[in-house]
Write an enzyme that holds these catalytic residues in place. Structure first.
Site, PDB file in Angstrom:
ATOM      1  N   LYS A  96      -9.819   1.992  -1.315  1.00  0.00           N
ATOM      2  CA  LYS A  96      -9.808   1.530  -0.137  1.00  0.00           C
ATOM      3  C   LYS A  96     -11.086   1.796   0.485  1.00  0.00           C
ATOM      4  O   LYS A  96     -11.397   2.990   0.556  1.00  0.00           O
ATOM      5  CB  LYS A  96      -8.645   1.751   0.606  1.00  0.00           C
ATOM      6  CG  LYS A  96      -8.466   1.133   2.172  1.00  0.00           C
ATOM      7  CD  LYS A  96      -7.189   1.754   2.798  1.00  0.00           C
ATOM      8  CE  LYS A  96      -7.040   1.054   4.309  1.00  0.00           C
ATOM      9  NZ  LYS A  96      -5.835   1.724   4.882  1.00  0.00           N
ATOM     10  N   GLU A 141      -5.853   8.629   8.121  1.00  0.00           N
ATOM     11  CA  GLU A 141      -6.463   8.177   6.585  1.00  0.00           C
ATOM     12  C   GLU A 141      -7.836   8.710   6.350  1.00  0.00           C
ATOM     13  O   GLU A 141      -8.387   9.148   5.239  1.00  0.00           O
ATOM     14  CB  GLU A 141      -6.579   6.632   6.538  1.00  0.00           C
ATOM     15  CG  GLU A 141      -5.208   6.205   6.627  1.00  0.00           C
ATOM     16  CD  GLU A 141      -5.127   4.531   5.938  1.00  0.00           C
ATOM     17  OE1 GLU A 141      -5.798   4.274   4.941  1.00  0.00           O
ATOM     18  OE2 GLU A 141      -4.637   3.795   6.762  1.00  0.00           O
ATOM     19  N   ASN A 183      -7.352   6.453  -1.344  1.00  0.00           N
ATOM     20  CA  ASN A 183      -6.349   5.239  -1.205  1.00  0.00           C
ATOM     21  C   ASN A 183      -6.419   4.050  -2.072  1.00  0.00           C
ATOM     22  O   ASN A 183      -7.237   3.398  -1.878  1.00  0.00           O
ATOM     23  CB  ASN A 183      -6.105   4.786   0.485  1.00  0.00           C
ATOM     24  CG  ASN A 183      -4.847   3.896   0.766  1.00  0.00           C
ATOM     25  OD1 ASN A 183      -4.252   3.213  -0.018  1.00  0.00           O
ATOM     26  ND2 ASN A 183      -4.667   3.947   1.986  1.00  0.00           N
ATOM     27  N   GLU A 190       0.884  -1.214  -0.110  1.00  0.00           N
ATOM     28  CA  GLU A 190      -0.064  -0.090   0.049  1.00  0.00           C
ATOM     29  C   GLU A 190       0.787   1.195  -0.063  1.00  0.00           C
ATOM     30  O   GLU A 190       2.061   1.223   0.733  1.00  0.00           O
ATOM     31  CB  GLU A 190      -0.779  -0.019   1.308  1.00  0.00           C
ATOM     32  CG  GLU A 190      -1.555   1.075   1.452  1.00  0.00           C
ATOM     33  CD  GLU A 190      -2.297   1.184   3.132  1.00  0.00           C
ATOM     34  OE1 GLU A 190      -1.533   0.819   3.779  1.00  0.00           O
ATOM     35  OE2 GLU A 190      -3.406   1.692   3.216  1.00  0.00           O
ATOM     36  N   ASN A 197       0.415  -1.233   5.434  1.00  0.00           N
ATOM     37  CA  ASN A 197       1.358  -0.652   6.209  1.00  0.00           C
ATOM     38  C   ASN A 197       0.820  -0.508   7.454  1.00  0.00           C
ATOM     39  O   ASN A 197      -0.044   0.124   7.739  1.00  0.00           O
ATOM     40  CB  ASN A 197       1.196   1.009   5.954  1.00  0.00           C
ATOM     41  CG  ASN A 197       2.164   1.434   4.802  1.00  0.00           C
ATOM     42  OD1 ASN A 197       3.333   1.733   4.662  1.00  0.00           O
ATOM     43  ND2 ASN A 197       1.459   1.205   3.610  1.00  0.00           N
ATOM     44  N   CYS A 203      -4.751  -3.042   3.054  1.00  0.00           N
ATOM     45  CA  CYS A 203      -4.386  -2.923   4.294  1.00  0.00           C
ATOM     46  C   CYS A 203      -5.575  -3.254   5.169  1.00  0.00           C
ATOM     47  O   CYS A 203      -5.717  -4.463   5.289  1.00  0.00           O
ATOM     48  CB  CYS A 203      -3.609  -1.494   4.688  1.00  0.00           C
ATOM     49  SG  CYS A 203      -2.994  -1.353   6.210  1.00  0.00           S
TER      50      CYS A 203
END
Lengths: 315, 315
Positions: B123, B142, B106, B47, B197, B172
């Site tokens: 995401k 995020e 993302n 990612e 991550n 992730c």
């Protein structure tokens, strides 16, 4: 803060067709007493604990009917309930249920230390088939003998003796279906009880997974789902050789991290005990798996809108 | 019958804020070449592979904007695409996407060995928060920097070079949500790619899970979901210390039994390779996890009808 209940997994070795119901109940009471001696107040027994796993046999009529319980407790099973009340221990147990209307289910009940039945669940994920496999000694006829469970996935609030634990029940194959766990976790379940009878290999001699791989699968399903739902889980086998067919063991108590805190080392009658701090669920539930903050159900529609696989359309 | 593709997990060590984009791309090309030398035709990167995991920093304006890609490939990232085409290798890579309309996601893309972008995923399960934690050196922003993904969970059919594999992507935190895997598996996904991550511990010094437990969680989520969805999974970390914050490794390739067939042994740039026989999915998909025969969606409504926990009503 902590809310600790001491829980026991009462793994059973095989119940043979030739074993009397009384001898099986005697063994269960022995396990109950061992668990109580170690301070457990909740004992989890396997699926279809009172009998052999009869869906492996093609049966009908009165022979089949003998495996079912029309009352719980009955004159026969009352011994177990009585001893549990005396010891101040409650339990989860699986059995074949026949209703007054003649419906048959693969069922589990949750019995408080007072002897009160505080919850009932009827197995939703029935494996196997309706029609017998031709020319096979061993069958898997759960879809023939049982109706699909009609209870949904209820969560029951335990008594104060169990720290008011919110308890969910599943039966055997259910534990491999993440949908089942999630439906329970969405009601705040803190402790999952599940009994099982899982074949160690294909009893008809077909080429299949090894007992080691099947035990790994059983542990992985419980560990993965306990972690992703931030709950405790107690998974309990009927193990060993039963009427010529081998069952895996691997009974275990798993914490909300997915870590095994106790695991059976035999394929026989065996009691595992662990202290389960229900407040350990809070770490996952308030952070990584805070459902309110992080779930996105508008994208989960396929889970309810389709049953089987629908391949993506070719461009 | 077998449909084997050789897949590589290209784990990366930390990308420091002070690293130039070109030096990071150089490392990625090095990993790509190593994978190609070992015969892999699909390479999975982490990612946000081109940069440091910038949601740990409170940023805005042009400083924040520099972490985003307005085009993919861009003049800067074209090197990676070019080298992959030359080597006949495709890849999954995660990056911060900025759309022409100014939306930020993302994102991951799936690039065929021809260089064609055949899939994009944004995401859905964004962790962290919108508002920064006060007085904390490290953030998880995020939810501040990205919009929630709007692609759903699409499955892409790979080219013949990949045996027409049906491939799903997650990013992730998504991998810890069984709903995401199931939505992909319900479209026949055979191989799941996910880059991540994941913090090895609380970088602000709070009391939290150990790096070992966090690595266990990461493996367990991938193993459990791969098993329950009868698919292959390639999970790839950005690992090691990045701008003073530690990330777990644990990159792995997992088979449809949930068994790890390759696992990273470092927290640095490292390539893992495994042969993935897509037909291994059939065992689970036709038996234990035959969705058509065994799923019971009428009982799964809570999964879409509620977001957070709704406690059972008191009697």
């Amino acid at each position: 803060m902590s809310r600790v209940i001491r829980v026991a997994a009462a793994q059973m070795g095989g119940n043979q067709s030739t074993d009397s119901r009384q001898s099986i109940l005697g063994r269960m009471i022995g396990l109950l007493e061992k668990a109580a001696q170690q301070g457990a107040t909740l004992v989890v027994f396997p699926e279809l604990a009172f009998t052999t796993f009869f869906p492996r046999m093609l049966l009908d009529g009165s022979v089949l009917a003998e495996y079912f319980e029309a009352h719980i407790p009955s004159d026969t099973t009352e011994r177990l309930f009585k001893r549990a009340r005396e010891l101040g221990v409650g339990f989860y147990v699986g059995y074949a249920e026949q209703t007054p209307e003649g419906q048959r289910f693969n069922t589990s009940i949750l019995v408080a230390p007072t002897g009160e039945i505080i919850g009932k669940y009827r197995k939703i994920h029935l494996p196997g088939s309706v029609e017998p496999r031709p020319n096979s000694r061993f069958q898997q006829l759960e879809k023939r003998y049982f109706e699909y469970g009609d209870t949904g996935f209820p969560v029951f609030q335990g008594p104060q003796a169990w720290e008011d634990a919110r308890i969910g029940m599943l039966i055997c194959n259910d534990r491999r279906w993440p949908e089942a766990w999630r439906c329970l976790a969405l009601q705040g379940m803190e402790l999952l009880c599940v009994g099982y009878n899982s074949a160690a290999y294909d009893p008809n001699g077909g080429n299949s997974e090894s007992p080691e791989l099947r035990t790994f699968h059983a542990l992985l399903a419980v560990q993965g789902n306990a972690y992703m739902n931030a709950c405790w889980a107690v998974a309990v086998a009927k193990a060993g050789v039963e009427d010529g067919a081998a069952l895996i063991g691997g009974s275990c108590i798993v914490d909300p991290n997915g870590v095994i805190v106790a695991q059976a080392s035999t394929l026989e009658d065996e009691v595992l005990v662990a202290d389960c701090d229900l407040d350990m669920c809070l770490q996952g539930r308030t952070k990584m798996f805070n459902f309110d903050l992080h779930r996105r159900p508008q994208w989960y529609r396929r889970i309810v809108d389709q049953i089987g696989i629908e391949l993506p359309k070719a461009e």
